[in-house]
Design an enzyme around this catalytic site. Structure first.
Site, PDB file in Angstrom:
ATOM      1  CE1 TYR A   1      -8.225  -2.575   2.720  1.00  0.00           C
ATOM      2  CE2 TYR A   1      -7.946  -1.074   4.567  1.00  0.00           C
ATOM      3  CZ  TYR A   1      -7.549  -2.203   3.870  1.00  0.00           C
ATOM      4  OH  TYR A   1      -6.489  -2.940   4.326  1.00  0.00           O
ATOM      5  NE  ARG A   2      -3.527   0.201   4.272  1.00  0.00           N
ATOM      6  CZ  ARG A   2      -3.129  -0.675   5.201  1.00  0.00           C
ATOM      7  NH1 ARG A   2      -3.912  -1.686   5.539  1.00  0.00           N
ATOM      8  NH2 ARG A   2      -1.967  -0.544   5.800  1.00  0.00           N
TER       9      ARG A   2
ATOM     10  CG  ASP B   1      -1.919 -11.481   8.542  1.00  0.00           C
ATOM     11  OD1 ASP B   1      -1.759 -12.454   9.285  1.00  0.00           O
ATOM     12  OD2 ASP B   1      -2.978 -11.245   7.962  1.00  0.00           O
TER      13      ASP B   1
ATOM     14  CG  HIS C   1       2.372  -8.073  -1.739  1.00  0.00           C
ATOM     15  ND1 HIS C   1       3.175  -8.860  -0.939  1.00  0.00           N
ATOM     16  CD2 HIS C   1       1.899  -7.103  -0.923  1.00  0.00           C
ATOM     17  CE1 HIS C   1       3.182  -8.378   0.294  1.00  0.00           C
ATOM     18  NE2 HIS C   1       2.418  -7.317   0.336  1.00  0.00           N
TER      19      HIS C   1
ATOM     20  CE1 TYR D   1      -4.085  -1.798   0.155  1.00  0.00           C
ATOM     21  CE2 TYR D   1      -3.261  -2.829   2.145  1.00  0.00           C
ATOM     22  CZ  TYR D   1      -4.199  -2.751   1.142  1.00  0.00           C
ATOM     23  OH  TYR D   1      -5.248  -3.633   1.133  1.00  0.00           O
TER      24      TYR D   1
END
Lengths: 131, 544
Positions: free
Chosen positions: B490-491, B150, B403, B91
């Site tokens: 959401y992000r 996580d 990722h 992100y």
């Protein structure tokens, strides 16, 4: 502190400077850095992506655990910490300072051999020979 | 030395010299090798002209140093970009939205300022990671349980400000919701405290969120209106025990009823942990893999796939459930067993043919030997285990380079799951995209947020520019098509933030225009995190 790390420190302290490339203080500092930043991926057992990845990469030709490697030079360790590889990101100097990286590199470049010596020392203490 | 765009080289040199006076020479980085450490290691734009790169980094150790740095930046109009731990991988990471910005690296601000076990809250600085707080709790025998995402190496503050989440009870696993009180350095260097913190000598800054008047904390999340230097969080008191039970259903059409009962169990607080929906037949969730018998069966089928009806028939013949819901419970052992019994009755009455499986009753505090057998975040134990996805494994011999996430919010209904999968799977096929975390077509959403589902797709970063460019194209198509169906993310990572924000376009982008109005008022020189979540300062608006 893991048994291996204790064994390393015991070896470093008992065998003296003639067989240790660096002092016990630096070993302890390097071990602390390893525990803080590396062990979550490069620790022992399932759930450690770095250890798992190296196990697949080397197929048993080298230990998957960094602390058991005897072929890591300080330069190699520093390269990977500052450049990363695959999903392992580089670490910034606010995370691992140059001085901490020196200690880590010194620790890991000797940890495998020290663990071997520690293993031998433990075995000798149990009267089992050096095996 | 790189110079930020639009800034005179001489003036930049003066600013850098003044930054060094504030934080110390060794904590200002301008050499290429040092600045390169601030690249987003998971950037989908890696190595392309579009990659977002810093010009330098400044690393203050206190709020007062942050204030002084921000004032200098304002004087010289230097774009700055604060990061907490810089570990918002997938992100964002540690790179700015706007190339040439100076990263304001807050990692050295790593003090745990207060821990109040009886009142169940903490106050921390931005450089404190979940690992740091966990170690502190362990060393001081604090009987509180951290809600960690996580990956545990990120910042509590950074994660909350980007709306991250975890796995414990609903009041804690939405990390922004669980915060209580902020300290913020505004773009002019002024210091602000929110909630009760605005009261000099406040006795309840971490106990009551609102203080009096407008509650403005929200504007400092996913934005660029201030540098958050302290934040309080409510933390879960250590329960006696954790228990989970799994409900299995065997027909595809059972999904809606399963979701409704799952929602009831959570909304009524009978099951107070995060419910976990999965599909042993489809796979499609992170923690429950596809049943191996299904994998073996599909390997024998033409094209490696079968219809949903065939899949259901195979499942029925082999007693492999189509759906499963894991319900989780924190509290007193007897109460947990009673709650689970009640939930079983509710599911049995609603969904024909369901079966149940009891999990393990885990006692707190955990023993060292328990930890290898648990999903650590459900017990407040930070880890990096999730990075096994993307790393080199026997099933994935060529590892990824990171990722990028695509995470649309959808309603908490079975119908929404089917419809979203129908729309998204078609685009994944068109763009030859594979969710690298599940590697199956059907995606089962997560229930991190108390009243919604979030579908989370992780796409591999390959550092092969052509391949990564196609991934970006595909994700942008996903964003726009999902928006047509009323699903928004959401992000998002910087490479996608503008696309995501532009989809939130109700009434001719009224929300973005409001944020731009705030930006112009709070940060008239536009120095702070230009472009974050699509909010550009006036002098860069419509030019990027």
């Amino acid at each position: 502190m893991s048994l291996r790390s204790l064994a390393y420190l015991a070896a470093a302290l008992s065998l003296g400077a003639s067989v240790c490339a660096f002092g016990a203080d630096e070993a302890a500092r390097g071990h602390t850095v390893f525990e803080q930043w590396c062990v979550a991926c490069h620790g022992e057992g399932p759930g450690h992506p770095g250890t798992g990845a190296l196990a697949v990469k080397y197929h048993g030709t080298k230990p998957a655990l960094l602390e058991q490697r005897t072929d890591l030079t300080p330069a190699i360790i520093k390269f990977y910490v500052r450049n990363g590889y695959s999903i392992m990101t580089p670490f910034r100097k606010t995370e691992i300072t140059d001085a901490q990286l020196d200690a880590l590199a010194a620790y890991l470049s000797n940890a495998g051999r020290a663990a071997g010596r520690g293993g031998a020392a433990r075995a000798a203490a149990k009267g089992q020979g050096s095996g | 030395m790189k110079v930020p765009p639009g800034v005179d080289a001489g003036q930049f040199a003066q600013a850098i010299a003044q930054f060094k006076q504030i934080v110390g020479e060794e904590w200002v980085f301008t050499e290429d090798a040092d600045v390169a450490l601030y690249r987003d290691a998971y950037s989908i734009l890696w190595g392309t002209p579009e990659e977002r790169l810093a010009s330098a980094a400044v690393c203050p150790q206190s709020t007062e140093e942050v204030q002084r740095v921000v004032r200098i930046a304002n004087t010289y109009r230097i774009p700055i970009y604060p990061i907490s731990c810089g570990r918002n991988l997938g992100y964002g990471g540690s790179a700015p939205n706007y190339s040439g910005s100076v990263v304001l690296d807050l990692k050295r601000m790593n003090r745990i300022l207060s821990v109040d076990e009886a009142r169940a809250h903490v106050l921390v600085e931005p450089g404190v990671s979940y690992f740091d707080l966990y170690r502190h709790f362990q060393e001081h025998n604090v009987r509180l349980v951290i809600d960690t995402p996580d990956p545990g190496w990120g910042s509590l503050i950074g994660n909350a400000l980007d709306h991250g989440g975890g796995y414990l009870q609903a009041p804690y696993r939405n990390h922004f919701d669980s915060h209580c009180g902020m300290e913020v350095v505004l773009p002019n260097g002024e210091l602000l405290r929110t909630g009760m913190g605005a009261l000099p000598g406040a006795q309840s800054w971490q106990d009551y969120k609102f203080g009096v008047g407008p509650w403005i904390d929200g504007i400092f999340s996913q934005s660029n209106f201030g540098v958050v230097t302290k934040m309080g969080f409510w933390v879960m008191p250590m329960p006696d025990a954790f228990f989970s039970g799994t409900v299995f259903a065997y027909r595809r059409d059972d999904l809606s009823a399963m979701v409704e009962e799952m929602n009831y169990a959570q909304y009524s607080d009978i099951s107070n942990g995060m419910p976990f929906l999965a599909s042993p037949l489809y796979g499609g969730s992170t923690l429950v893999p596809r049943d191996q018998r299904v994998v073996d069966y599909l390997a024998t089928q033409p094209g490696g796939d079968v219809s949903d009806e065939q899949l259901q028939a195979f499942g029925k013949a082999n007693r492999i459930p189509y759906w499963s819901v894991i319900l989780k419970f924190y509290g007193a052992e007897r109460a947990l067993r009673e709650s689970w019994e009640y939930c079983k009755q509710k599911f049995a009455a609603k969904v024909p043919g369901v079966t149940f499986q009891d999990g393990t009753m885990w006692k707190f505090p955990l023993r060292e030997q328990d930890i290898p057998h648990i999903h650590k975040p459900e017990f407040g134990v930070p880890s990096l285990d999730m990075f096994v996805r993307g790393a080199r494994t026997p099933a994935h011999p060529q590892p990824d380079w990171g990722h990028i996430w695509f995470s649309p919010i959808i309603p908490r209904t079975g119908e929404a799951i089917f419809e979203a999968n129908r729309v998204i799977t078609q685009i994944l096929t068109d763009y030859d995209l594979t969710d690298s975390y599940r590697r199956v077509k059907f995606s089962v959403p997560s229930a991190y947020w108390s009243h919604s589902f979030v579908l989370i797709y992780g796409f591999a970063v390959t550092r092969v520019p052509e391949k990564d460019r196609k991934t970006v194209e595909g994700i942008k198509m996903l964003i726009s098509e999902c928006a047509k169906h009323g699903w928004g993310e959401y992000r998002a990572a910087p490479a996608l933030q503008e696309t995501v924000v532009n989809a939130y376009s109700f009434n001719n982008h009224a929300l973005l225009h409001f944020n731009e109005t705030l930006k112009d008022a709070i940060d008239p020189n536009g120095i702070l995190s230009a472009g974050r979540y699509g909010i550009w300062p006036k002098h860069l608006r419509n030019k990027t």
